[in-house]
Design a protein around this motif. Sequence first.
Motif, PDB file in Angstrom:
ATOM      1  N   PRO A  13       0.799  -1.226   0.000  1.00 49.67           N
ATOM      2  CA  PRO A  13       0.000   0.000   0.000  1.00 49.67           C
ATOM      3  C   PRO A  13       0.833   1.279   0.000  1.00 49.67           C
ATOM      4  CG  PRO A  13       0.084  -0.928   2.185  1.00 49.67           C
ATOM      5  CD  PRO A  13       0.790  -1.901   1.271  1.00 49.67           C
ATOM      6  N   THR A  14       2.154   1.165   0.082  1.00 48.24           N
ATOM      7  CA  THR A  14       2.999   2.358   0.122  1.00 48.24           C
ATOM      8  C   THR A  14       3.861   2.427  -1.123  1.00 48.24           C
ATOM      9  OG1 THR A  14       4.779   1.209   1.289  1.00 48.24           O
ATOM     10  CG2 THR A  14       3.101   2.284   2.645  1.00 48.24           C
ATOM     11  N   ARG A  15       4.352   3.628  -1.406  1.00 43.83           N
ATOM     12  CA  ARG A  15       5.269   3.830  -2.528  1.00 43.83           C
ATOM     13  C   ARG A  15       6.545   4.436  -1.981  1.00 43.83           C
ATOM     14  NH1 ARG A  15       2.858   7.510  -6.728  1.00 43.83           N
ATOM     15  NH2 ARG A  15       4.796   7.008  -7.739  1.00 43.83           N
ATOM     16  N   SER A  16       7.668   3.987  -2.502  1.00 45.44           N
ATOM     17  CA  SER A  16       8.941   4.556  -2.095  1.00 45.44           C
ATOM     18  C   SER A  16       9.817   4.717  -3.318  1.00 45.44           C
ATOM     19  CB  SER A  16       9.628   3.663  -1.056  1.00 45.44           C
ATOM     20  OG  SER A  16       9.978   2.423  -1.621  1.00 45.44           O
ATOM     21  N   THR A  17      10.910   5.402  -3.144  1.00 41.03           N
ATOM     22  CA  THR A  17      11.839   5.575  -4.249  1.00 41.03           C
ATOM     23  C   THR A  17      13.245   5.254  -3.793  1.00 41.03           C
ATOM     24  OG1 THR A  17      12.597   7.029  -5.998  1.00 41.03           O
ATOM     25  CG2 THR A  17      12.275   8.048  -3.880  1.00 41.03           C
ATOM     26  N   ALA A  18      13.995   4.640  -4.658  1.00 38.91           N
ATOM     27  CA  ALA A  18      15.401   4.370  -4.384  1.00 38.91           C
ATOM     28  C   ALA A  18      16.223   5.408  -5.118  1.00 38.91           C
ATOM     29  CB  ALA A  18      15.778   2.972  -4.853  1.00 38.91           C
ATOM     30  N   THR A  19      17.190   5.979  -4.448  1.00 40.13           N
ATOM     31  CA  THR A  19      18.052   6.963  -5.087  1.00 40.13           C
ATOM     32  C   THR A  19      19.492   6.519  -4.948  1.00 40.13           C
ATOM     33  OG1 THR A  19      18.330   8.288  -3.096  1.00 40.13           O
ATOM     34  CG2 THR A  19      16.476   8.830  -4.520  1.00 40.13           C
ATOM     35  N   ARG A  20      20.301   6.970  -5.853  1.00 42.33           N
ATOM     36  CA  ARG A  20      21.720   6.630  -5.780  1.00 42.33           C
ATOM     37  C   ARG A  20      22.519   7.898  -6.039  1.00 42.33           C
ATOM     38  NH1 ARG A  20      25.243   2.698  -5.003  1.00 42.33           N
ATOM     39  NH2 ARG A  20      27.134   2.733  -6.224  1.00 42.33           N
ATOM     40  N   SER A  21      23.474   8.115  -5.183  1.00 39.30           N
ATOM     41  CA  SER A  21      24.366   9.253  -5.345  1.00 39.30           C
ATOM     42  C   SER A  21      25.786   8.737  -5.340  1.00 39.30           C
ATOM     43  CB  SER A  21      24.179  10.236  -4.187  1.00 39.30           C
ATOM     44  OG  SER A  21      25.196  11.193  -4.212  1.00 39.30           O
ATOM     45  N   SER A  22      26.508   9.020  -6.374  1.00 39.67           N
ATOM     46  CA  SER A  22      27.894   8.572  -6.400  1.00 39.67           C
ATOM     47  C   SER A  22      28.701   9.538  -7.254  1.00 39.67           C
ATOM     48  CB  SER A  22      27.999   7.159  -6.979  1.00 39.67           C
ATOM     49  OG  SER A  22      27.543   7.141  -8.316  1.00 39.67           O
ATOM     50  N   THR A  23      29.963   9.600  -6.974  1.00 39.13           N
ATOM     51  CA  THR A  23      30.866  10.410  -7.783  1.00 39.13           C
ATOM     52  C   THR A  23      32.222   9.729  -7.839  1.00 39.13           C
ATOM     53  OG1 THR A  23      31.936  12.544  -8.050  1.00 39.13           O
ATOM     54  CG2 THR A  23      31.482  11.860  -5.810  1.00 39.13           C
ATOM     55  N   PRO A  24      32.851   9.749  -8.976  1.00 40.31           N
ATOM     56  CA  PRO A  24      34.171   9.142  -9.088  1.00 40.31           C
ATOM     57  C   PRO A  24      35.285  10.053  -8.568  1.00 40.31           C
ATOM     58  CG  PRO A  24      33.459   9.959 -11.214  1.00 40.31           C
ATOM     59  CD  PRO A  24      32.321  10.197 -10.254  1.00 40.31           C
ATOM     60  N   TRP A  25      34.927  11.225  -8.073  1.00 43.58           N
ATOM     61  CA  TRP A  25      35.940  12.196  -7.657  1.00 43.58           C
ATOM     62  C   TRP A  25      35.872  12.475  -6.163  1.00 43.58           C
ATOM     63  CZ3 TRP A  25      32.674  13.934 -11.837  1.00 43.58           C
ATOM     64  CH2 TRP A  25      33.206  13.601 -13.093  1.00 43.58           C
ATOM     65  N   ARG A  27      37.768  13.869  -4.252  1.00 40.33           N
ATOM     66  CA  ARG A  27      38.290  15.173  -3.835  1.00 40.33           C
ATOM     67  C   ARG A  27      37.203  16.239  -3.730  1.00 40.33           C
ATOM     68  NH1 ARG A  27      40.243  14.703  -9.185  1.00 40.33           N
ATOM     69  NH2 ARG A  27      39.320  16.254 -10.554  1.00 40.33           N
ATOM     70  N   ILE A  28      36.031  16.009  -4.351  1.00 43.16           N
ATOM     71  CA  ILE A  28      34.960  17.002  -4.234  1.00 43.16           C
ATOM     72  C   ILE A  28      33.951  16.652  -3.141  1.00 43.16           C
ATOM     73  CG2 ILE A  28      35.195  17.706  -6.638  1.00 43.16           C
ATOM     74  CD1 ILE A  28      32.491  16.308  -7.166  1.00 43.16           C
ATOM     75  N   TRP A  29      34.107  15.470  -2.502  1.00 47.61           N
ATOM     76  CA  TRP A  29      33.205  15.124  -1.406  1.00 47.61           C
ATOM     77  C   TRP A  29      33.327  16.193  -0.332  1.00 47.61           C
ATOM     78  CZ3 TRP A  29      34.868   9.320  -0.780  1.00 47.61           C
ATOM     79  CH2 TRP A  29      34.346   8.575  -1.837  1.00 47.61           C
ATOM     80  N   GLY A  30      32.208  16.646   0.190  1.00 52.44           N
ATOM     81  CA  GLY A  30      32.214  17.661   1.242  1.00 52.44           C
ATOM     82  C   GLY A  30      32.330  19.077   0.710  1.00 52.44           C
ATOM     83  N   GLY A  31      32.277  19.240  -0.605  1.00 52.31           N
ATOM     84  CA  GLY A  31      32.416  20.564  -1.195  1.00 52.31           C
ATOM     85  C   GLY A  31      31.116  21.336  -1.322  1.00 52.31           C
ATOM     86  N   VAL A  58      25.366   5.494  -0.389  1.00 52.45           N
ATOM     87  CA  VAL A  58      26.555   6.339  -0.376  1.00 52.45           C
ATOM     88  C   VAL A  58      27.784   5.465  -0.164  1.00 52.45           C
ATOM     89  CG1 VAL A  58      27.720   8.219   0.851  1.00 52.45           C
ATOM     90  CG2 VAL A  58      25.237   8.242   0.640  1.00 52.45           C
ATOM     91  N   ASP A  59      28.824   5.719  -0.906  1.00 52.92           N
ATOM     92  CA  ASP A  59      30.120   5.059  -0.690  1.00 52.92           C
ATOM     93  C   ASP A  59      30.560   5.340   0.743  1.00 52.92           C
ATOM     94  OD1 ASP A  59      33.009   4.695  -0.529  1.00 52.92           O
ATOM     95  OD2 ASP A  59      32.994   4.563  -2.710  1.00 52.92           O
ATOM     96  N   ALA A  60      30.895   4.312   1.489  1.00 51.31           N
ATOM     97  CA  ALA A  60      31.244   4.464   2.915  1.00 51.31           C
ATOM     98  C   ALA A  60      32.460   5.365   3.133  1.00 51.31           C
ATOM     99  CB  ALA A  60      31.476   3.102   3.549  1.00 51.31           C
ATOM    100  N   ARG A  61      33.310   5.505   2.129  1.00 49.75           N
ATOM    101  CA  ARG A  61      34.477   6.383   2.277  1.00 49.75           C
ATOM    102  C   ARG A  61      34.087   7.855   2.242  1.00 49.75           C
ATOM    103  NH1 ARG A  61      37.588   4.187  -2.737  1.00 49.75           N
ATOM    104  NH2 ARG A  61      35.426   4.314  -3.396  1.00 49.75           N
ATOM    105  N   ASN A  62      32.891   8.142   1.754  1.00 47.25           N
ATOM    106  CA  ASN A  62      32.397   9.509   1.649  1.00 47.25           C
ATOM    107  C   ASN A  62      31.722   9.875   2.965  1.00 47.25           C
ATOM    108  OD1 ASN A  62      31.014  11.868   1.120  1.00 47.25           O
ATOM    109  ND2 ASN A  62      30.235  11.193  -0.854  1.00 47.25           N
ATOM    110  N   GLU A  63      32.422  10.564   3.831  1.00 44.80           N
ATOM    111  CA  GLU A  63      31.883  10.917   5.147  1.00 44.80           C
ATOM    112  C   GLU A  63      30.949  12.124   5.090  1.00 44.80           C
ATOM    113  OE1 GLU A  63      35.184  11.328   7.799  1.00 44.80           O
ATOM    114  OE2 GLU A  63      35.853   9.280   7.460  1.00 44.80           O
TER     115      GLU A  63
END
Length: 105
Positions: A13-25, A27-31, A58-63
């Motif tokens: 009875p519910t609807r949800s969405t899966a999202t994915r966020s990733s970046t190969p860089w 060095r821009i994490w936290g920017g 989220v990639d676990a290395r991306n704090e």
Amino acid sequence: MGCWSGTPRSSGPTRSTATRSSTPWPRIWGGGLGTEPAEALVAYGFEALGLTEVHATVDARNEASPWLLGRLGFAHVRDVEEDDGGLTRVLTCRNPARGAARGRQ
């Protein structure tokens, strides 16, 4: 910069969405580049699609991303070990406007 996607899924009875966020860089994490798209994606899922939940991975290395997602109401659900040995964090944000209605079903 990275990749964001939304995929509506029906789950009983519910609807949800899966999202994915990733970046190969890493060095821009936290920017500060993820705030605006994350806010827009969550708002679209809840307001336009009427979803009950939005999920993020989220990639676990991306704090920085879990911290950002926490500010938006996401909570850590579990960690998934990938085939290559990497670790992916799974976070979920529940729609506060739909929570009471879901509890009555």
